[in-house]
Design an enzyme around this catalytic site. Structure first.
Site, mmCIF file in Angstrom:
data_model
loop_
_atom_site.group_PDB
_atom_site.id
_atom_site.type_symbol
_atom_site.label_atom_id
_atom_site.label_comp_id
_atom_site.label_asym_id
_atom_site.label_seq_id
_atom_site.Cartn_x
_atom_site.Cartn_y
_atom_site.Cartn_z
ATOM 1 N N THR A 1 0.833 -1.218 0.000
ATOM 2 C CA THR A 1 0.000 0.000 0.000
ATOM 3 C C THR A 1 0.864 1.264 0.000
ATOM 4 O OG1 THR A 1 -1.776 -1.171 1.126
ATOM 5 C CG2 THR A 1 -1.831 1.226 1.268
ATOM 6 N N ASP B 1 -0.180 -11.327 4.105
ATOM 7 C CA ASP B 1 1.027 -10.961 3.349
ATOM 8 C C ASP B 1 1.774 -12.197 2.863
ATOM 9 O OD1 ASP B 1 0.896 -8.097 3.871
ATOM 10 O OD2 ASP B 1 1.532 -8.541 5.916
HETATM 11 C C1 LIP Z 1 2.956 -4.565 3.676
HETATM 12 C C2 LIP Z 1 3.937 -5.659 3.338
HETATM 13 C C3 LIP Z 1 5.328 -5.139 3.490
HETATM 14 C C4 LIP Z 1 5.522 -4.978 4.946
HETATM 15 C C5 LIP Z 1 4.520 -4.021 5.533
HETATM 16 C C6 LIP Z 1 3.102 -4.324 5.134
HETATM 17 P P1 LIP Z 1 0.446 -3.912 3.044
HETATM 18 O O1 LIP Z 1 1.635 -4.959 3.374
HETATM 19 O O2 LIP Z 1 3.812 -6.273 2.176
HETATM 20 O O3 LIP Z 1 6.282 -6.041 3.025
HETATM 21 O O4 LIP Z 1 6.818 -4.581 5.210
HETATM 22 O O5 LIP Z 1 4.626 -4.110 6.902
HETATM 23 O O6 LIP Z 1 2.567 -5.383 5.857
HETATM 24 O O7 LIP Z 1 0.121 -3.249 4.326
HETATM 25 O O8 LIP Z 1 0.943 -2.978 2.026
HETATM 26 O O9 LIP Z 1 -0.632 -4.784 2.567
#
Ligand code: LIP
Length: 285
Positions: A100, A225
């Protein structure tokens, strides 16, 4: 309807989920160019946009419409108070926009991540790399693919000479940051060729699965994730475990995924581990 979850059935469910993920990607691609409506979640660096919420609703509605008996765990549903609950029922584990922060900054490394667990076991993973138009898919026992072409992990067995992928994450509390810096130092001390942090855990796992990196690790992430990425790495011939070296637990909010068990265990041995409150109410393997 009797839900058996055999291979053919899982294959047809995953095919539909692939179609839905691609549609979701289309929405994200369009929204990437527009102004974003951002709000904060757990910290000032944990962001959510209207697009995350709309895309999650679209994915859940689409899957629920077709499979009314199935259950759902979604990043934004969880943030809205619907806590992750893993039961024996077929359960879709969804991150509508993984990356995001990248999306907010128009950094073109964002994905739609959809995992499927049946009887608490992860059996399918679909990750759509939106801006590259790459669809990563895997079904337990069926291999891993990118746009229909088989992918394989690298053959790296040790940290020296490897390319390592990690993330800063979306928390900045001192104990987590302290472990983060120690871990960077430890990884660089192995003569690894480099460290990458591109902002999407799901895509990082795809990079390992396709042999474009050798090992990845992260603390503080969530089941949405890593659920799909776990299946994709495993089916590409790789290995996943808890950073302590124990069995992978998608609710434990941390992971190592790598080309081989050997490189994962070597990395595990040099990391400073942190304990995190688990996702949801049940644990899964
Ligand atoms: C994100 C992850 C990223 C991680 C962040 C977050 P989001 O997911 O893909 O690698 O470091 O903490 O969780 O919030 O963009 O879905």
């Amino acid at each position: 309807m009797v839900v058996t979850g055999d291979m053919a059935e899982i294959q047809s469910w995953a095919l539909f989920a692939e179609f839905v993920a691609k549609e979701a990607g289309e929405t994200i691609r369009t929204a990437m160019k527009a102004e974003k409506n951002i709000t904060l979640k757990s910290s000032v660096v944990d962001l959510v946009t209207e697009t995350d919420k709309a895309v999650e609703a679209f994915i859940i509605d689409s899957l629920k419409g077709r499979y009314p008996d199935h259950k759902f765990i979604g990043e934004e549903s969880d943030a809205a108070g619907q806590k992750a609950e893993l039961t024996d029922a077929p359960t879709w584990i969804i991150d509508p926009i993984d990356g995001t922060t990248n999306f907010v900054h128009s950094f073109p490394y964002v994905s739609v991540s959809v995992g499927l667990a049946v009887q608490k076991e992860l059996v399918a993973g679909i990750i759509y790399h939106v801006m590259a138009d790459e669809m990563y898919t895997a079904i337990k026992g069926g291999g891993a693919f990118c746009n229909g072409n088989a992918i394989k992990v690298s053959q790296a067995t040790e940290m020296a000479g490897s390319l390592v992928v990690t993330e800063v994450g979306s928390g900045r509390d001192p104990s987590r940051m302290d472990a983060f810096y120690k871990n960077l130092e430890a990884v660089l001390g192995t003569n690894a060729h480099g460290i990458r942090a591109m902002g999407s855990a799901a895509l990082n796992m795809c990079m390992i699965a396709r042999g474009s990196g050798d090992v990845c690790y992260e603390y503080g992430i969530h089941c949405w994730d890593m659920a799909a990425g776990y299946v994709i790495i495993r089916e590409a011939g790789g290995f996943c475990c808890d950073p302590t070296g124990g069995s992978f637990n998608m609710m434990a909010r941390r992971v190592i995924g790598g080309a081989t068990e050997s490189i994962c265990k070597q990395l595990s041995g040099i990391l400073t581990h942190i304990e995190l409150e688990h996702d949801g109410r049940a644990s899964a393997s």
